[in-house]
Design a protein around this motif. Structure first.
Motif, PDB file in Angstrom:
ATOM      1  N   ASN A  28      45.673  -5.096   7.120  1.00  0.00           N
ATOM      2  CA  ASN A  28      46.357  -5.296   6.527  1.00  0.00           C
ATOM      3  C   ASN A  28      46.933  -4.581   4.853  1.00  0.00           C
ATOM      4  N   THR A  29      48.473  -4.547   4.900  1.00  0.00           N
ATOM      5  CA  THR A  29      48.578  -3.371   3.538  1.00  0.00           C
ATOM      6  C   THR A  29      48.119  -3.934   2.519  1.00  0.00           C
ATOM      7  N   ILE A  30      47.064  -3.992   1.792  1.00  0.00           N
ATOM      8  CA  ILE A  30      47.094  -4.514   0.506  1.00  0.00           C
ATOM      9  C   ILE A  30      45.449  -3.240  -0.651  1.00  0.00           C
ATOM     10  N   LYS A  31      45.212  -3.765  -1.591  1.00  0.00           N
ATOM     11  CA  LYS A  31      44.680  -3.526  -2.574  1.00  0.00           C
ATOM     12  C   LYS A  31      43.306  -3.264  -2.720  1.00  0.00           C
ATOM     13  N   LYS A  32      42.314  -2.234  -1.632  1.00  0.00           N
ATOM     14  CA  LYS A  32      41.197  -3.600  -1.748  1.00  0.00           C
ATOM     15  C   LYS A  32      40.507  -2.865  -3.399  1.00  0.00           C
ATOM     16  N   TYR A  33      39.200  -4.061  -3.593  1.00  0.00           N
ATOM     17  CA  TYR A  33      38.838  -3.693  -5.069  1.00  0.00           C
ATOM     18  C   TYR A  33      36.793  -3.683  -4.567  1.00  0.00           C
ATOM     19  N   PRO A  34      36.532  -3.261  -4.370  1.00  0.00           N
ATOM     20  CA  PRO A  34      35.295  -3.739  -3.547  1.00  0.00           C
ATOM     21  C   PRO A  34      34.161  -3.499  -5.414  1.00  0.00           C
ATOM     22  N   TYR A  35      33.530  -4.398  -5.544  1.00  0.00           N
ATOM     23  CA  TYR A  35      32.564  -4.581  -6.718  1.00  0.00           C
ATOM     24  C   TYR A  35      30.880  -4.709  -5.927  1.00  0.00           C
ATOM     25  N   LYS A  36      30.087  -4.310  -6.945  1.00  0.00           N
ATOM     26  CA  LYS A  36      29.120  -4.496  -7.169  1.00  0.00           C
ATOM     27  C   LYS A  36      28.210  -5.353  -7.883  1.00  0.00           C
ATOM     28  N   ALA A  37      27.025  -5.625  -8.093  1.00  0.00           N
ATOM     29  CA  ALA A  37      26.356  -6.456  -9.202  1.00  0.00           C
ATOM     30  C   ALA A  37      26.536  -5.951 -10.485  1.00  0.00           C
ATOM     31  N   PRO A  38      26.365  -6.417 -11.748  1.00  0.00           N
ATOM     32  CA  PRO A  38      27.106  -5.164 -12.957  1.00  0.00           C
ATOM     33  C   PRO A  38      25.344  -5.202 -12.958  1.00  0.00           C
ATOM     34  N   ASP A  39      24.639  -3.833 -13.443  1.00  0.00           N
ATOM     35  CA  ASP A  39      23.829  -3.541 -14.163  1.00  0.00           C
ATOM     36  C   ASP A  39      23.288  -4.933 -14.894  1.00  0.00           C
ATOM     37  N   TYR A  40      21.652  -5.305 -14.674  1.00  0.00           N
ATOM     38  CA  TYR A  40      21.464  -6.667 -16.123  1.00  0.00           C
ATOM     39  C   TYR A  40      20.112  -6.359 -15.796  1.00  0.00           C
ATOM     40  N   SER A  41      19.341  -7.145 -17.198  1.00  0.00           N
ATOM     41  CA  SER A  41      18.442  -7.370 -17.609  1.00  0.00           C
ATOM     42  C   SER A  41      18.229  -8.489 -18.126  1.00  0.00           C
ATOM     43  N   PHE A  42      16.389  -8.621 -17.488  1.00  0.00           N
ATOM     44  CA  PHE A  42      16.284 -10.754 -18.071  1.00  0.00           C
ATOM     45  C   PHE A  42      15.468 -10.444 -19.302  1.00  0.00           C
TER      46      PHE A  42
END
Length: 186
Positions: free
Chosen positions: A119-133
């Motif tokens: 499909n002729t679409i723009k594809k933007y992958p993402y991952k979980a952000p860096d985070y801490s608890f």
């Protein structure tokens, strides 16, 4: 409740932002709507639980996809996981030409479906952000430093960047997104 085909007919003149997520990820839509509301951006919405608000004058409509999501022909879409109730490949291929898809690339099945789509679409992958608890509070790393969150669900944090991409394509810049999401509670 109206069918997806009927909904498409009703809102086809709007920019359709379609969220494809399982029940465990439904807070992503709440996060998205919180950020837009924080900046008084008026948008329509149709949620999987039946809640909806549609106003003829709004440009965008946010739709939580249920069955037959491909009938919605999204302009902007977010895919978090493969939903067994929805033919995910059909949904990806139904996004309008020139549209955009944000997807969680850490789920191998999602990544495979999206990357194999022609499909002729723009594809933007993402991952979980860096985070801490720390001290019972989640923090994410941003360009401005560590941002404390009121979010208490680690799964919501994983998909925060997906919501950021969608918001950016709806007119909310990155810094403004982080300001608003810092006050989001699910």
């Amino acid at each position: 409740m109206i069918s997806e085909q009927q909904l498409y007919q009703q809102v086809q003149g709007k920019t359709r932002v379609v969220i494809l997520a399982s029940k465990d990820e439904n807070n992503i839509t709440a996060m998205l709507l919180h950020v837009l509301n924080y900046y008084d951006k008026q948008v329509d919405f149709v949620l999987a639980n039946g809640k909806q608000s549609i106003d003829e004058s709004n440009e965008f409509i946010v739709i939580e996809a249920a069955k037959n999501a491909d009938a919605l022909k999204g302009n902007i879409a977010l895919v978090i996981d493969v939903n067994p109730e929805i033919h995910t490949a059909g949904f990806v291929n139904s996004i309008t030409n020139g549209g955009m898809l944000v997807y969680y690339e850490e789920v191998a099945a999602v990544k495979l479906i999206v990357e194999s789509s022609t499909n002729t679409i723009k594809k933007y992958p993402y991952k979980a952000p860096d985070y801490s608890f720390e001290n019972e509070v989640y923090f994410i790393d941003t360009n401005e430093g560590k941002l404390p969150l009121e979010i208490t669900n680690e799964n919501d944090i994983k998909h925060l960047l997906g919501a950021k991409w969608i918001c950016q394509h709806m007119g909310v810049d990155e810094d403004d997104f982080y300001e608003a999401v810092g006050e989001f509670r699910a």
